[in-house]
Design a protein around this motif. Structure first.
Motif: not given
Lengths: 298, 284
Positions: A168-188
């Motif tokens: 689980i720790v590894m999966s979060v680490w691998q995937g979070a950056g991708f969703q961060m980008m989507i959130f960033l688009a939303g924040l902007q």
């Protein structure tokens, strides 16, 4: 005056062209997606065994009643649910936290954003092999770090209690950056004047987050929520590479179990019935989440 | 905007930097370790040296010793070639078939158009994981196991790509196509000579999404290409990792090679890469 036949009219010609453009995709989708979907249902009602393909017998719902008493299936289901229920909120939270951090006014903003996104560049197989090395109980990175902090060695992947959590720790680490980008688009996309208005009303940082940021991200969060949940439910590569489903079946996932029964034991009939159950579960997750979104919006 | 105090700045950049190390470490460590011998890998693991290549005086032979040995031990070159054929094949056929379908759904009026659109969108819900068994049986009966045809053909038509193309073509102005029609251009000619050249960005985005998906693909190549000569790079990595004795430097070299195409796309086509991935997010 006699009417022209439909296919000779302007509309008829357009319809023919339309179908000619659409047909290659439709044919391929029918053969390689819809047809297998149908055969999956059919096989699930038979005792189809790959090594004797000509002796398929109709067995009704026997496979499905077998699933109910199958301890391995139950364990795989519980493991998959455990993985999903933990990964989804943690990954969503980490991704949102990272997005909020790099959305600030910062020096080296591009560097930090790129750094957090970088795990996405590696495939799940690559990441799983790297982390297997880092989790190694004897000489792995994590135990070296723990040792330097005076904490005793941990078994990580070789313990039934820790293996799934490690994945689980590894999966979060691998995937979070991708969703961060989507959130960033939303924040902007959240208009700046909303923050200014909140500031004039005397809102503090936390209140601004609660009343401006979160509502502004609602749709994007729900979308990410759905995609992570379904992706998590399909867990396969990590346990296959890192633990082979062990120790003691503690990381065996549903898709992994279906793969083993279908390919290693060649029991296509039974594996198909589990695949049908799996599909129904995914559909239920999708429908329930869509329904929740509609409720929220309504 | 208020200026941050010194303490605030220290905390903020401290947190950002620690996170950067956590997220970057495995990638950098993988690349650096691929140039080190086993002793150096373990010696440097917990120090800053993990982020650095080996010193020139520590090199025995060349920086690429591990790469040469990895290529000798397994058929890495073949795995990479198979992956390239698999992904590029899907991209070429996929771009043609899916863009035409998307164009049909966006531009032409024909009976049942909305029905087919609904069917295509509905297939998005079917998880590929739930049909890989019957798909394997089908491909087996067609005699396509361990062939490029078996790897590629089932994944040419892609509902998501069709949908993306359709959305893009809906926003594309009609005037040019109408002018060309008056000039007597055929529909196929209009599409390939006028629409396609003017809508390159959506083709680039779809191509990159397809590349990322299939370069990293695991389950389908695992079941349909089980012969060593047909393995894709991801399956080859799993195989290599399970070949004793494990030489970590060589494994790191193989992992690095498998990551290079993704790194190249990320560095040079970053805009399309991120857009392609996030497109999935914002448009739905």
């Amino acid at each position: 005056m006699a009417r022209k036949p439909y296919l000779k009219t302007q509309e008829g010609k357009e319809a023919i062209t339309g179908y000619l453009f659409l047909l290659p995709a439709l044919i391929l989708l029918s053969i390689f997606l819809l047809y297998p979907m149908g055969t999956a249902f059919y096989y699930s009602l038979t005792d189809f065994y790959i090594l004797r393909p000509d002796e398929k017998n109709f067995v009704g719902l026997e496979n499905f009643s077998m699933i109910l008493g199958d301890a391995a299936f139950r364990q795989a289901f519980v493991n998959t649910m455990y993985f999903t229920v933990l990964v989804v909120p943690i990954q969503l939270g980490v991704a949102l936290g990272l997005a909020l951090l790099v959305n600030k006014k910062l020096k080296f903003k591009v560097f930090f954003r790129t750094a957090y996104f970088s795990p996405v560049v590696m495939s799940l197989v690559v990441v799983s092999i790297l982390w297997t090395f880092m989790y190694n109980p004897n000489e792995g990175l994590f135990n070296e770090i723990l040792a330097s902090l005076g904490i005793p060695e941990q078994p990580f992947l070789s313990s039934p209690d820790q293996a799934m959590n490690s994945i689980i720790v590894m999966s979060v680490w691998q995937g979070a950056g991708f969703q961060m980008m989507i959130f960033l688009a939303g924040l902007q996309n959240i208009p700046g004047h909303l923050y200014e208005a909140a500031e004039i009303d005397g809102a503090n940082l936390f209140q601004k987050f609660l009343h401006v940021t979160l509502p502004g991200l609602k749709n994007i969060s729900l979308f990410i929520f759905i995609t992570i949940t379904i992706a998590a439910f399909k867990l396969l590569v990590q346990p296959m590479i890192m633990t082979q489903g062990g120790p003691l079946g503690s990381t065996k996932s549903l898709v992994y179990h279906i793969y083993e029964v279908g390919f290693n034991y060649r029991d296509v009939g039974y594996a198909s019935s589990m695949a049908v159950v799996f599909t129904v579960m995914v559909l239920i997750i999708t429908i329930v989440q869509r329904f929740l979104i509609k409720e929220e919006e309504g | 905007m208020k200026k941050r105090s010194v303490t605030q700045r220290v905390i903020l950049y401290g947190v950002l930097s620690v996170l950067a190390v956590i997220f970057l470490f495995p990638l950098v460590w993988m690349i650096m370790s691929s140039m080190k011998d086993e002793y150096q890998i373990f010696r440097d693991m917990t120090s800053l040296k993990a982020f650095l290549p080996p010193m020139p005086n520590e090199i025995d032979g060349s920086y690429f010793q591990n790469y040469l040995l990895a290529f000798e031990r397994v058929n890495l070159l073949r795995y990479i070639m198979n992956s390239l054929i698999y992904t590029i094949g899907i991209i070429i056929f996929g771009l043609v078939v899916n863009s035409m379908a998307g164009y049909a759904l966006a531009r032409f009026k024909f009976p049942l158009r909305n029905f087919w659109l609904a069917v295509i969108i509905a297939t998005l819900i079917i998880p590929p994981e739930s049909i890989f068994l019957p798909l394997y049986v089908l491909v087996f009966n067609l005699g396509w196991v361990n062939t490029y045809t078996g790897l590629i053909v089932p994944f040419i038509a892609n509902a998501f790509a069709i949908f993306l193309f359709r959305q893009f073509f809906l926003d594309f102005p009609k005037e040019l196509e109408e002018a060309a029609k008056i000039d007597g251009c055929s529909q196929l000619g209009i599409f390939f000579k006028i629409v396609v050249p003017l809508t390159k960005p959506v083709f680039a985005t779809v191509a990159i999404v397809l590349f990322i998906n299939h370069w990293n693909d695991f389950l389908w190549p695992l079941v349909v290409a089980n012969d060593d000569s047909m393995r894709t790079i991801q399956i080859g990595l799993q195989y290599f990792m399970n070949q004793p004795p494990i030489q970590w430097g060589q494994v790191m070299a193989a992992l690095t090679i498998a990551t290079i195409p993704m790194l190249i796309i990320f560095i040079f086509l970053q805009r399309y890469f991120v857009e392609g991935l996030t497109h999935t997010g914002s448009k739905n």
